[in-house]
Write a protein that holds these residues in place. Sequence first.
Motif, PDB file in Angstrom:
ATOM      1  N   ALA A  72       0.928  -0.992   0.089  1.00 13.61           N
ATOM      2  CA  ALA A  72       0.069   0.083  -0.003  1.00 13.61           C
ATOM      3  C   ALA A  72       0.977   1.262  -0.043  1.00 13.61           C
ATOM      4  CB  ALA A  72      -0.895   0.048   1.082  1.00 13.61           C
ATOM      5  N   GLY A  73       1.148   1.591  -1.142  1.00 14.56           N
ATOM      6  CA  GLY A  73       1.990   3.036  -1.330  1.00 14.56           C
ATOM      7  C   GLY A  73       3.199   2.883  -2.210  1.00 14.56           C
ATOM      8  N   ARG A  74       3.987   3.722  -2.417  1.00 15.81           N
ATOM      9  CA  ARG A  74       5.158   3.666  -3.194  1.00 15.81           C
ATOM     10  C   ARG A  74       6.246   3.083  -2.586  1.00 15.81           C
ATOM     11  NH1 ARG A  74       3.215   8.665  -2.010  1.00 15.81           N
ATOM     12  NH2 ARG A  74       4.286   9.920  -0.054  1.00 15.81           N
ATOM     13  N   VAL A  75       7.010   2.478  -3.134  1.00 19.52           N
ATOM     14  CA  VAL A  75       8.075   1.720  -2.806  1.00 19.52           C
ATOM     15  C   VAL A  75       9.594   2.504  -2.950  1.00 19.52           C
ATOM     16  CG1 VAL A  75       9.330  -0.556  -2.614  1.00 19.52           C
ATOM     17  CG2 VAL A  75       6.783  -0.337  -3.230  1.00 19.52           C
ATOM     18  N   SER A  76      10.222   2.942  -2.022  1.00 21.66           N
ATOM     19  CA  SER A  76      11.369   3.687  -2.252  1.00 21.66           C
ATOM     20  C   SER A  76      12.392   2.635  -2.355  1.00 21.66           C
ATOM     21  CB  SER A  76      11.705   4.788  -1.080  1.00 21.66           C
ATOM     22  OG  SER A  76      11.716   3.837   0.112  1.00 21.66           O
ATOM     23  N   SER A 104       2.125   0.035  -8.251  1.00 21.35           N
ATOM     24  CA  SER A 104       2.125  -0.781  -9.429  1.00 21.35           C
ATOM     25  C   SER A 104       2.978  -0.443 -10.514  1.00 21.35           C
ATOM     26  CB  SER A 104       0.539  -0.742 -10.066  1.00 21.35           C
ATOM     27  OG  SER A 104      -0.169  -1.353  -9.102  1.00 21.35           O
ATOM     28  N   SER A 105       3.390   0.831 -10.839  1.00 30.70           N
ATOM     29  CA  SER A 105       4.198   1.263 -11.821  1.00 30.70           C
ATOM     30  C   SER A 105       4.918   2.533 -11.345  1.00 30.70           C
ATOM     31  CB  SER A 105       3.474   1.763 -12.942  1.00 30.70           C
ATOM     32  OG  SER A 105       2.554   2.882 -12.473  1.00 30.70           O
ATOM     33  N   GLY A 106       5.036   2.884 -10.070  1.00 26.82           N
ATOM     34  CA  GLY A 106       5.833   4.368  -9.744  1.00 26.82           C
ATOM     35  C   GLY A 106       4.690   5.500 -10.033  1.00 26.82           C
ATOM     36  N   GLY A 107       3.853   5.206 -10.434  1.00 24.94           N
ATOM     37  CA  GLY A 107       2.741   6.357 -10.611  1.00 24.94           C
ATOM     38  C   GLY A 107       3.344   7.597 -11.197  1.00 24.94           C
ATOM     39  N   MET A 108       2.882   8.701 -10.585  1.00 28.56           N
ATOM     40  CA  MET A 108       3.551   9.933 -11.063  1.00 28.56           C
ATOM     41  C   MET A 108       4.854  10.291 -10.615  1.00 28.56           C
ATOM     42  SD  MET A 108       1.897   9.777  -8.080  1.00 28.56           S
ATOM     43  CE  MET A 108       0.047  10.265  -8.401  1.00 28.56           C
ATOM     44  N   PHE A 109       5.567   9.398  -9.822  1.00 24.09           N
ATOM     45  CA  PHE A 109       6.750   9.621  -9.357  1.00 24.09           C
ATOM     46  C   PHE A 109       7.998   8.780 -10.333  1.00 24.09           C
ATOM     47  CE2 PHE A 109       4.047   9.821  -5.570  1.00 24.09           C
ATOM     48  CZ  PHE A 109       4.452  11.139  -5.287  1.00 24.09           C
ATOM     49  N   ASN A 110       7.918   9.425 -11.366  1.00 23.71           N
ATOM     50  CA  ASN A 110       9.025   8.695 -12.417  1.00 23.71           C
ATOM     51  C   ASN A 110      10.503   9.208 -12.004  1.00 23.71           C
ATOM     52  OD1 ASN A 110      10.127   7.324 -14.619  1.00 23.71           O
ATOM     53  ND2 ASN A 110       9.365   8.443 -16.233  1.00 23.71           N
ATOM     54  N   ASN A 111      11.211   8.722 -11.101  1.00 22.75           N
ATOM     55  CA  ASN A 111      12.269   9.254 -10.575  1.00 22.75           C
ATOM     56  C   ASN A 111      13.170   8.194  -9.950  1.00 22.75           C
ATOM     57  OD1 ASN A 111      11.885   9.091  -7.890  1.00 22.75           O
ATOM     58  ND2 ASN A 111      10.532  10.946  -7.967  1.00 22.75           N
ATOM     59  N   TYR A 112      14.395   8.546  -9.692  1.00 22.40           N
ATOM     60  CA  TYR A 112      15.527   7.685  -9.244  1.00 22.40           C
ATOM     61  C   TYR A 112      15.121   7.320  -7.844  1.00 22.40           C
ATOM     62  CZ  TYR A 112      17.267  11.632  -6.563  1.00 22.40           C
ATOM     63  OH  TYR A 112      17.347  12.706  -5.757  1.00 22.40           O
ATOM     64  N   GLN A 116      10.048   1.677  -9.749  1.00 16.83           N
ATOM     65  CA  GLN A 116       9.158   1.737 -10.837  1.00 16.83           C
ATOM     66  C   GLN A 116       8.202   0.523 -11.028  1.00 16.83           C
ATOM     67  OE1 GLN A 116       8.962   4.995 -12.435  1.00 16.83           O
ATOM     68  NE2 GLN A 116       9.825   5.350 -10.555  1.00 16.83           N
ATOM     69  N   GLY A 117       7.496   0.103  -9.955  1.00 16.27           N
ATOM     70  CA  GLY A 117       6.743  -1.035  -9.794  1.00 16.27           C
ATOM     71  C   GLY A 117       7.234  -1.993  -8.974  1.00 16.27           C
ATOM     72  N   VAL A 118       6.427  -2.465  -7.934  1.00 14.83           N
ATOM     73  CA  VAL A 118       6.740  -3.457  -7.016  1.00 14.83           C
ATOM     74  C   VAL A 118       7.090  -5.075  -7.353  1.00 14.83           C
ATOM     75  CG1 VAL A 118       4.449  -4.292  -6.099  1.00 14.83           C
ATOM     76  CG2 VAL A 118       6.725  -4.014  -4.353  1.00 14.83           C
ATOM     77  N   ASP A 119       6.595  -5.098  -8.691  1.00 11.79           N
ATOM     78  CA  ASP A 119       6.954  -6.595  -9.289  1.00 11.79           C
ATOM     79  C   ASP A 119       8.422  -6.590  -9.477  1.00 11.79           C
ATOM     80  OD1 ASP A 119       6.872  -4.722 -11.396  1.00 11.79           O
ATOM     81  OD2 ASP A 119       5.393  -5.695 -12.660  1.00 11.79           O
ATOM     82  N   HIS A 120       9.251  -5.582  -9.400  1.00 12.56           N
ATOM     83  CA  HIS A 120      10.565  -5.733  -9.360  1.00 12.56           C
ATOM     84  C   HIS A 120      11.143  -6.467  -8.297  1.00 12.56           C
ATOM     85  CE1 HIS A 120      10.403  -2.364 -12.578  1.00 12.56           C
ATOM     86  NE2 HIS A 120      11.064  -3.193 -13.457  1.00 12.56           N
TER      87      HIS A 120
END
Length: 183
Positions: A72-76, A104-112, A116-120
């Motif tokens: 639930a949420g972005r993955v740093s 799921s995909s990084g969403g609007m946070f396309n950065n380092y 970019q997706g928890v499936d990594h």
Amino acid sequence: MGIEEAPSGILLTSLEKFVGLSRKASMWPVTFGLACCAIEMMATGTSRFDISRFGMEVFRASPRQADLMIVAGRVSQKMAPVVRQVYDQMSEPKWVLSMGVCASSGGMFNNYALVQGVDHIVPVDIYLPGCPPRPEMLLNAILALHEQVRQSPFGVNREAAVRAAEEAALAATPTSQMKGLLR
Ligand code: SF4
């Protein structure tokens, strides 16, 4: 006579159904939240939405007692090894629900800074779109996952299947520093 030798596989089919029903009706999520989506996940446990209707109100503090990870949420990048460690400590069979566009995909946070997706990091069984998805949407995704679990046949090597899914995700969008996390 073994169960697999039963006439026409009737016993095996019944056992599969029974195990599928038991698994889907006794799913325990791991207590785990990463960002704003986690607030909606917590709301799902309140009396208004009442996740306990599906036998899931017991969010376990120990991954060893949980079989569902709701990301639930972005993955740093910093949290990625922790997410993987929690996943590895969960008991088999286990499932992963990716909640929201960030997970799921990084969403609007396309950065380092963000994966970019928890499936990594972990194999995902079901994706839930939205920013944030409302508790009703999470319940809907959980019900869809329950159906997947209920219909899971015996004899499928889930570990091999999820490894193949992880490799496919990495090949599609390589994130080289994540490769070391996969065992
Ligand atoms: S999808 Fe939206 S609500 Fe969920 S973590 Fe990302 S920004 Fe927050």
